[in-house]
Design a protein around this motif. Sequence first.
Motif, PDB file in Angstrom:
ATOM      1  N   ALA A 193      -1.630 -55.522  74.131  1.00 53.84           N
ATOM      2  CA  ALA A 193      -0.094 -55.149  74.200  1.00 53.84           C
ATOM      3  C   ALA A 193       0.646 -56.257  74.430  1.00 53.84           C
ATOM      4  N   SER A 194       2.011 -56.146  73.853  1.00 56.03           N
ATOM      5  CA  SER A 194       2.767 -57.825  74.020  1.00 56.03           C
ATOM      6  C   SER A 194       3.629 -57.920  75.324  1.00 56.03           C
ATOM      7  N   ARG A 195       3.770 -56.505  76.006  1.00 57.71           N
ATOM      8  CA  ARG A 195       4.535 -56.498  77.009  1.00 57.71           C
ATOM      9  C   ARG A 195       4.097 -55.466  78.186  1.00 57.71           C
ATOM     10  N   MET A 196       4.508 -55.727  79.463  1.00 56.55           N
ATOM     11  CA  MET A 196       4.256 -54.699  80.528  1.00 56.55           C
ATOM     12  C   MET A 196       5.509 -54.533  81.282  1.00 56.55           C
ATOM     13  N   LEU A 241       5.026 -44.682  93.199  1.00 53.42           N
ATOM     14  CA  LEU A 241       5.564 -46.073  92.519  1.00 53.42           C
ATOM     15  C   LEU A 241       5.042 -47.251  93.818  1.00 53.42           C
ATOM     16  N   PRO A 242       5.007 -48.481  93.406  1.00 54.19           N
ATOM     17  CA  PRO A 242       5.168 -49.038  92.079  1.00 54.19           C
ATOM     18  C   PRO A 242       4.230 -48.658  90.949  1.00 54.19           C
ATOM     19  N   VAL A 243       4.510 -48.695  89.705  1.00 58.47           N
ATOM     20  CA  VAL A 243       3.389 -48.244  88.446  1.00 58.47           C
ATOM     21  C   VAL A 243       3.704 -49.099  87.457  1.00 58.47           C
ATOM     22  N   ARG A 244       2.615 -49.606  86.738  1.00 58.11           N
ATOM     23  CA  ARG A 244       2.694 -50.762  85.676  1.00 58.11           C
ATOM     24  C   ARG A 244       2.856 -49.565  84.524  1.00 58.11           C
ATOM     25  N   VAL A 245       3.620 -49.925  83.479  1.00 56.25           N
ATOM     26  CA  VAL A 245       3.670 -49.230  82.074  1.00 56.25           C
ATOM     27  C   VAL A 245       3.289 -50.308  80.968  1.00 56.25           C
ATOM     28  N   ALA A 279      13.092 -51.902  87.795  1.00 57.77           N
ATOM     29  CA  ALA A 279      11.832 -52.196  87.118  1.00 57.77           C
ATOM     30  C   ALA A 279      11.889 -53.665  86.594  1.00 57.77           C
ATOM     31  N   GLU A 280      10.656 -54.436  86.392  1.00 56.39           N
ATOM     32  CA  GLU A 280      10.273 -55.817  86.045  1.00 56.39           C
ATOM     33  C   GLU A 280       9.739 -55.718  84.606  1.00 56.39           C
ATOM     34  N   GLN A 302       2.481 -48.827  77.491  1.00 56.61           N
ATOM     35  CA  GLN A 302       2.651 -48.463  76.176  1.00 56.61           C
ATOM     36  C   GLN A 302       4.198 -48.715  75.797  1.00 56.61           C
ATOM     37  N   PRO A 303       4.140 -49.304  74.270  1.00 56.64           N
ATOM     38  CA  PRO A 303       5.426 -49.856  73.944  1.00 56.64           C
ATOM     39  C   PRO A 303       6.424 -48.535  74.164  1.00 56.64           C
ATOM     40  N   LYS A 304       6.351 -47.581  73.727  1.00 56.41           N
ATOM     41  CA  LYS A 304       7.163 -46.313  73.761  1.00 56.41           C
ATOM     42  C   LYS A 304       7.877 -46.240  75.080  1.00 56.41           C
ATOM     43  N   GLU A 305       6.952 -46.148  76.223  1.00 56.61           N
ATOM     44  CA  GLU A 305       7.422 -46.056  77.600  1.00 56.61           C
ATOM     45  C   GLU A 305       7.775 -47.423  77.926  1.00 56.61           C
ATOM     46  N   ILE A 306       7.800 -48.619  77.429  1.00 58.78           N
ATOM     47  CA  ILE A 306       8.396 -49.717  78.114  1.00 58.78           C
ATOM     48  C   ILE A 306       9.891 -49.627  77.527  1.00 58.78           C
ATOM     49  N   ARG A 307       9.984 -49.057  75.958  1.00 55.13           N
ATOM     50  CA  ARG A 307      11.364 -48.726  75.909  1.00 55.13           C
ATOM     51  C   ARG A 307      12.312 -47.889  76.501  1.00 55.13           C
ATOM     52  N   ASN A 308      11.503 -47.083  77.091  1.00 46.71           N
ATOM     53  CA  ASN A 308      12.088 -45.749  78.059  1.00 46.71           C
ATOM     54  C   ASN A 308      12.515 -46.553  79.324  1.00 46.71           C
ATOM     55  N   VAL A 309      11.752 -47.357  80.049  1.00 49.35           N
ATOM     56  CA  VAL A 309      11.938 -48.253  81.165  1.00 49.35           C
ATOM     57  C   VAL A 309      13.104 -49.139  80.829  1.00 49.35           C
ATOM     58  N   SER A 310      13.167 -49.778  79.604  1.00 51.05           N
ATOM     59  CA  SER A 310      14.217 -50.634  79.410  1.00 51.05           C
ATOM     60  C   SER A 310      15.757 -49.930  79.348  1.00 51.05           C
ATOM     61  N   VAL A 311      15.724 -48.617  78.627  1.00 52.68           N
ATOM     62  CA  VAL A 311      16.758 -47.902  78.855  1.00 52.68           C
ATOM     63  C   VAL A 311      17.059 -47.460  79.944  1.00 52.68           C
TER      64      VAL A 311
END
Length: 92
Positions: A51-54, A14-18, A38-39, A20-29
């Motif tokens: 992709a729309s988000r990172m 870490l740090p690592v950039r994500v 995370a940011e 993939q939409p599914k993985e961004i949802r996991n990060v959110s949770v």
Amino acid sequence: MPLLFLMRLQHTPLPVRVVQPKEIRNVSVLVATGLIEAEISPLKPTDPYAASRMATVMRITEEGLAEIAKMGDLPKFAKTSMRFARGSRLMS
């Protein structure tokens, strides 16, 4: 599943950039439950299919490490990060 993603993060520098939409949802949770720091930010699209988000995962919190310890030993995940210039990594 967010907890399996948390286990993957444990084995990723870490740090690592994500991106993939599914993985961004996991990060959110995981951020919402206090298990990681995370940011999550919007990307400026460079083409119509960008992709729309990172998300940038900074660290696993003490609560996250405790949750990992509760889960016990799970199978090891394949390494899924790539190194970029300036030390950035992108999970795929």
